[in-house]
Design a protein around this motif. Structure first.
Motif, mmCIF file in Angstrom:
data_model
loop_
_atom_site.group_PDB
_atom_site.id
_atom_site.type_symbol
_atom_site.label_atom_id
_atom_site.label_comp_id
_atom_site.label_asym_id
_atom_site.label_seq_id
_atom_site.Cartn_x
_atom_site.Cartn_y
_atom_site.Cartn_z
ATOM 1 N N GLY A 98 -0.505 -5.341 -8.511
ATOM 2 C CA GLY A 98 0.097 -4.125 -9.039
ATOM 3 C C GLY A 98 -0.447 -3.655 -10.359
ATOM 4 N N VAL A 99 -1.285 -4.453 -11.000
ATOM 5 C CA VAL A 99 -1.809 -4.045 -12.307
ATOM 6 C C VAL A 99 -2.776 -2.875 -12.155
ATOM 7 N N VAL A 100 -3.561 -2.867 -11.089
ATOM 8 C CA VAL A 100 -4.438 -1.734 -10.792
ATOM 9 C C VAL A 100 -4.178 -1.285 -9.369
ATOM 10 N N THR A 101 -3.910 -0.011 -9.199
ATOM 11 C CA THR A 101 -3.678 0.572 -7.882
ATOM 12 C C THR A 101 -4.596 1.777 -7.736
ATOM 13 N N VAL A 102 -5.220 1.911 -6.585
ATOM 14 C CA VAL A 102 -6.133 3.030 -6.329
ATOM 15 C C VAL A 102 -5.515 3.963 -5.303
ATOM 16 N N VAL A 103 -5.517 5.253 -5.616
ATOM 17 C CA VAL A 103 -5.134 6.270 -4.638
ATOM 18 C C VAL A 103 -6.359 7.141 -4.366
ATOM 19 N N THR A 104 -6.630 7.387 -3.103
ATOM 20 C CA THR A 104 -7.792 8.186 -2.717
ATOM 21 C C THR A 104 -7.293 9.517 -2.174
ATOM 22 N N GLY A 105 -7.528 10.557 -2.905
ATOM 23 C CA GLY A 105 -7.076 11.872 -2.482
ATOM 24 C C GLY A 105 -7.727 12.947 -3.310
ATOM 25 N N GLY A 106 -7.333 14.169 -3.066
ATOM 26 C CA GLY A 106 -7.917 15.310 -3.750
ATOM 27 C C GLY A 106 -7.014 15.873 -4.825
ATOM 28 N N ARG A 107 -6.936 17.209 -4.881
ATOM 29 C CA ARG A 107 -6.227 17.869 -5.970
ATOM 30 C C ARG A 107 -4.735 17.536 -6.011
ATOM 31 N N GLU A 151 -6.295 10.054 2.831
ATOM 32 C CA GLU A 151 -6.123 11.245 2.005
ATOM 33 C C GLU A 151 -4.712 11.195 1.424
ATOM 34 N N HIS A 152 -4.603 10.549 0.266
ATOM 35 C CA HIS A 152 -3.293 10.363 -0.327
ATOM 36 C C HIS A 152 -2.777 11.647 -0.952
ATOM 37 N N GLY A 153 -1.481 11.793 -0.926
ATOM 38 C CA GLY A 153 -0.824 12.953 -1.503
ATOM 39 C C GLY A 153 0.151 12.558 -2.587
ATOM 40 N N ALA A 198 0.841 -1.195 0.000
ATOM 41 C CA ALA A 198 0.000 0.000 0.000
ATOM 42 C C ALA A 198 0.874 1.242 0.000
ATOM 43 N N PRO A 199 0.390 2.360 -0.514
ATOM 44 C CA PRO A 199 1.118 3.618 -0.386
ATOM 45 C C PRO A 199 1.493 3.872 1.067
ATOM 46 N N THR A 200 2.646 4.501 1.261
ATOM 47 C CA THR A 200 3.270 4.471 2.577
ATOM 48 C C THR A 200 3.208 5.744 3.391
ATOM 49 N N SER A 201 3.060 6.902 2.776
ATOM 50 C CA SER A 201 3.353 8.120 3.529
ATOM 51 C C SER A 201 2.147 8.745 4.204
ATOM 52 N N SER A 202 0.930 8.405 3.793
ATOM 53 C CA SER A 202 -0.227 9.149 4.279
ATOM 54 C C SER A 202 -0.574 8.791 5.715
ATOM 55 N N VAL A 203 -0.894 9.822 6.479
ATOM 56 C CA VAL A 203 -1.470 9.632 7.799
ATOM 57 C C VAL A 203 -2.820 10.332 7.862
ATOM 58 N N ALA A 204 -3.064 11.247 6.945
ATOM 59 C CA ALA A 204 -4.329 11.980 6.934
ATOM 60 C C ALA A 204 -5.448 11.104 6.396
ATOM 61 N N VAL A 209 -3.101 3.294 -12.579
ATOM 62 C CA VAL A 209 -3.321 3.953 -11.287
ATOM 63 C C VAL A 209 -4.619 4.741 -11.400
ATOM 64 N N VAL A 210 -5.543 4.475 -10.493
ATOM 65 C CA VAL A 210 -6.854 5.118 -10.518
ATOM 66 C C VAL A 210 -6.954 6.110 -9.368
ATOM 67 N N LYS A 211 -7.407 7.326 -9.690
ATOM 68 C CA LYS A 211 -7.746 8.290 -8.633
ATOM 69 C C LYS A 211 -9.207 8.682 -8.773
ATOM 70 N N PRO A 212 -10.070 8.122 -7.940
ATOM 71 C CA PRO A 212 -11.478 8.509 -8.001
ATOM 72 C C PRO A 212 -11.681 9.877 -7.357
#
Length: 498
Positions: free
Chosen positions: A199-208, A38-40, A14-20, A173-176
């Motif tokens: 790894g073929v599809v990865t989702v990141v959940t975040g804003g701008r 809240e991915h960045g 999973a992405p590693t840096s987010s705490v928000a 990589v999908v960002k909804p």
């Protein structure tokens, strides 16, 4: 409430840096229904790294076409099996009535089956070439592709692009939308369980921040974005700087021309669907109704009556015909535009108010279906995308007048024509500047139909063979099949350069 902050990818990493985190709201009540990460930018970098590793080291791009096609068919079957859960989840997340989400999401498997069919039937072209040469082409995956989806049709719009990207062997990589990530996360789990490699599809959940980084990332070969025009403009600039591909389906201000030879009541029924489905939160929502003056009053009366009769309520209730807007901010934007229309001279013929609904719906973001009559083409409500349940009605005098007004806008996504004169239907459709035109209907789509607009409504096509082909690049291979050799500097005659 389910915490989905760590369940984000089809990889074990999973992405590693987010705490928000971000709270996800039910727009029909305003209540929190879930919490996601809240991915960045750093998380997007990690997601792209995962996708690139799967592209370069994983089995997916090199998998035989027939195997990839079979897996896409398994994904379609898996989505179908989970359809009831997905209907309910999307209804709760974006507020569309369950009758709408059921009708729309039940078609999602078709996109995976359609692109699996294109893949299975794909042929590499052999090209004519003078002399002793065999020349042929091979299609190659683009690489890592980014897909950015909006809040209004999160799963359908994702399926259109994702199925084509996967069919061609890309990783994604999908960002909804930060407001409606839940069915995207559910789909990621479904396709993993169906057997898609890690790894073929990865989702990141975040804003701008997440969206901007995805469009700017040097390892992303293509961006498919559905959203606002300014977001599309930024993505186009970012991708152009590295010569990456972009498909952008952006804003719209759909004109619908209603001619005098149609029954105004029948046309008003079609207009209500065009204007108020998805609470008007659709890029091709009918928002400018250009109606022949001879039936204008009858049309306005019929449309206003239909608008007032639409049942607002709990989106999970099958009796509900229209749900809320996505947020209070969006509702206030729409209300401001309605007020602007009235100030500029339009007549409020129906709706325009916040309905009085019982708790917990009183905390939701509902707005009555609205009809603004007696508008002119230069009014703000006739030019700007409203993205809410607002129908603007404008009279016209003749065909030339109607076409001129239909094209008097910076957008060019969709359009509609209502007429019983088939020759006029074809003629007018041909002259309207829009990527899609419906005659005596609205918002009909199929996996085989290219979807996209012109002018400030975007670039490129989603769905159809055009979309499928744009997720690969063509390599041309020229093979000399003669057993003699070429000695350019040896004095031979009839040598050919180029």
């Amino acid at each position: 409430m389910t915490d989905t902050t760590t369940d984000l990818t089809t990889s074990d990493v999973a992405p590693t840096s987010s705490v928000a985190t971000r709270e996800i709201l039910d727009p029909s009540t305003g209540e929190v229904i879930d919490v996601v990460a809240e991915h960045g930018a750093a998380d997007v970098d990690e997601a792209v790294r995962i996708a690139r590793t799967a592209l370069e080291s994983g089995p997916w791009p090199a998998m035989p076409r027939s195997e990839r096609a079979r897996l896409l068919l398994r994904i379609a079957d898996a989505i179908e099996s989970a359809s009831e859960e997905l209907f309910q989840l999307e209804t709760r997340n974006n507020g569309r009535p369950v009758t709408e989400t059921r009708a729309q999401l039940s078609r999602v498997p078709e996109w995976f089956r359609y692109n699996a069919g294109l893949l299975a039937a794909q042929r590499d072209a052999v090209l004519p070439s003078d002399g002793p040469y065999l020349t042929y082409q091979r299609r190659t995956p683009l690489g890592v592709c980014g897909i950015i989806t909006p809040f209004n049709h999160p799963m359908l719009i994702l399926a259109r692009s994702l199925s084509a990207a996967l069919a061609n062997g890309n990783t994604v990589v999908v960002k909804p939308s930060e407001m409606t990530p839940l069915t995207t996360l559910a789909l990621a789990r479904i396709i993993k369980d169906a057997g898609l490699p890690n790894g073929v599809v990865t989702v990141v959940t975040g804003g701008r921040e997440a969206g901007a980084r995805l469009t700017q990332h040097p390892d992303v070969a293509k961006i498919t974005l559905t959203g606002g025009t300014e977001a599309g403009r930024s993505a186009a600039v970012a991708t152009a700087s590295r010569f990456a591909r972009v498909t952008a389906e952006l804003g719209g201000k759909t004109p619908i021309i209603v001619f005098e030879d149609v029954d105004p009541v029948v046309a008003a029924e079609g207009a209500a669907f065009a204007a108020f489905v998805a609470a008007g939160q659709s890029c091709v929502a009918g928002s400018r109704f250009l109606v022949h003056r001879s039936i204008y009053d009858q049309f306005v009366t019929a449309l206003s009556a239909r608008a007032r009769a639409i049942r607002l309520g709990d989106p999970a209730d099958p009796r509900t015909q229209m749900g809320p807007l996505i947020s209070d901010r969006q509702r206030e934007k729409v209300r401001h535009l309605i007020d602007t229309g009235v100030v500029e001279g339009a007549k409020l013929s129906a709706g325009g108010r916040i309905p009085d609904l019982p708790a917990p719906l009183s905390g939701g973001f509902f707005l009555e279906p609205t009809v603004l009559a007696d508008a002119t083409i230069d009014m703000t409500v006739s030019q700007e995308e409203i993205f809410g349940p607002v129908a603007v009605v404008i009279p016209f005098d003749d065909e030339h007048d109607a076409i001129s007004m239909a094209n008097d806008n910076r957008y060019g996504l969709g359009a509609g024509v209502w007429t019983r004169d088939i020759a006029r239907g074809h003629r007018v459709a041909d002259r309207i500047v829009a990527g899609m035109v419906w005659v005596n209907d609205h918002h009909r789509l199929e996996p085989s139909l290219p979807w996209g607009g012109v002018k400030e409504s975007g670039a490129g096509k989603d769905a159809g063979a055009e979309s499928f082909d744009d997720f690969s690049w063509i390599k041309t291979i020229v093979v000399r099949i003669s057993d003699d050799h070429v000695d350019w500097y040896g004095g031979h005659d009839n040598l050919r350069l180029n």
